[in-house]
Design an enzyme around this catalytic site. Structure first.
Site, PDB file in Angstrom:
ATOM      1  N   GLY A  15      34.650  34.793  43.951  1.00  0.00           N
ATOM      2  CA  GLY A  15      34.696  33.871  42.826  1.00  0.00           C
ATOM      3  C   GLY A  15      36.133  33.534  42.474  1.00  0.00           C
ATOM      4  O   GLY A  15      37.051  33.697  43.279  1.00  0.00           O
ATOM      5  N   ILE A  17      38.260  35.006  40.499  1.00  0.00           N
ATOM      6  CA  ILE A  17      39.160  36.156  40.535  1.00  0.00           C
ATOM      7  C   ILE A  17      39.394  36.609  41.968  1.00  0.00           C
ATOM      8  O   ILE A  17      40.527  36.872  42.385  1.00  0.00           O
ATOM      9  CB  ILE A  17      38.594  37.309  39.684  1.00  0.00           C
ATOM     10  CG1 ILE A  17      38.569  36.902  38.206  1.00  0.00           C
ATOM     11  CG2 ILE A  17      39.410  38.582  39.864  1.00  0.00           C
ATOM     12  CD1 ILE A  17      37.936  37.932  37.287  1.00  0.00           C
ATOM     13  N   CYS A 128      40.551  41.488  31.344  1.00  0.00           N
ATOM     14  CA  CYS A 128      41.766  40.692  31.178  1.00  0.00           C
ATOM     15  C   CYS A 128      42.309  40.833  29.766  1.00  0.00           C
ATOM     16  O   CYS A 128      43.532  40.971  29.559  1.00  0.00           O
ATOM     17  CB  CYS A 128      41.490  39.231  31.522  1.00  0.00           C
ATOM     18  SG  CYS A 128      40.113  38.494  30.611  1.00  0.00           S
TER      19      CYS A 128
END
Length: 288
Positions: A15, A17, A128
């Site tokens: 994906g 990331i 994150c």
């Protein structure tokens, strides 16, 4: 002299990331992308990884097991699948870095407890928002005793992939627990906003801390030092607002992606992937 051996790294997940992570690893002088494993052969992520010249597979965790062992496996999939992934690779002898918000394994925030990474092969990067906020909150907790911490993360819609959206509950729970662990504060509230604004806003984390023993000058110095440490591996990290009173601290940080394939607003991906690459590179030293 013989050339230093690069570590073989597998990226599990293709994906937003995973693809950016593969790009970063491919540019590291210490690491090699040995595999990018997704689950759908014609996915855009796997096509992009292949265009970068990396080996790819649609076999997911099965391909990682079959083509391993790898020195490092980075799990950039989703929280619900991570336990299965750790069970599959734990006997390989490599290190598994979890970029999903499961809270499993040893929680690592570079600049605070990177040294603990050498004691465990199952490492967790919180989220994150955790990677962006905890360095600052930890610095604050060294200078006063917080009684309440509130963290609000805001990211652009374009930076939030399907797995991120599915894992919001885990994101909040894992980030809250990590903040409690690194600050010693029991009363913690974490919120997440996904913004459709145009132009896309940078990744922004607003923190509010209540405490009774705040001293402004030492606190500001500690926050500045923490931000400088984060910038050594996340150049786009900066404190954009800081207000301190006798009993309240309000601080805002923003992360803009710098370099690579990411748009500037994708700071949420930038901060956690930068931490993953840093830990992977540190594994080179540990392996010698």
């Amino acid at each position: 002299m013989a050339a230093e051996r690069r570590l073989r790294v597998a990226v599990l997940g293709a994906g937003l990331i995973g693809v950016d992570l593969a790009d970063r690893i491919g540019r590291s002088p210490k690491l090699d992308v040995a595999l990018v494993a997704g689950r759908t052969q014609d996915s855009l992520g796997l096509r992009r990884a292949a265009e970068m010249g990396h080996p790819t597979s649609a076999g997911g965790i099965h391909a990682v097991v079959e083509q391993g062992p790898f020195d490092v496996v980075c799990d950039a999939t989703n929280a619900d699948s991570h336990a299965e992934h750790w069970a599959a690779v734990r006997m390989s002898g490599g290190t598994l870095i979890d970029l999903t918000p499961t809270g499993r394994g040893t929680v690592i925030v570079p600049g605070i407890n990177s040294d603990q990474a050498r004691a465990d092969r199952h490492l967790n990067l919180v989220s994150c928002g955790g990677q962006a906020s905890i360095p600052v909150l930890h610095a604050i907790a060294q200078r006063c005793t917080p009684t309440y911490i509130e963290v609000v993360s805001t990211g652009a819609t374009a930076s939030a992939g399907r797995a991120t959206r599915l894992n919001l509950d885990q994101y909040i729970a894992t980030t809250s627990h990590a903040i409690r662990t690194f600050t010693g504060t029991r009363d913690v509230k974490v919120m997440v906003n996904i913004s459709p604004a145009r132009p896309a806003p940078p990744f922004r984390v607003a923190m509010t801390v209540l405490a009774a023993d705040i001293r402004s000058a030492p606190l500001r110095t500690s926050i500045a030092a923490a931000a400088e440490t984060v910038r050594t591996y996340v150049p786009g990290f900066k404190v954009t607002s800081l207000a301190v009173t006798s009993d309240r601290i309000s601080v805002v940080v923003e992360v803009t992606a710098s370099g690579g394939r990411l748009p500037r607003h994708a700071g949420s991906i930038d901060v956690i992937n930068a931490a993953a690459v840093l830990l992977s590179e540190q594994a080179v030293t540990a392996s010698r």
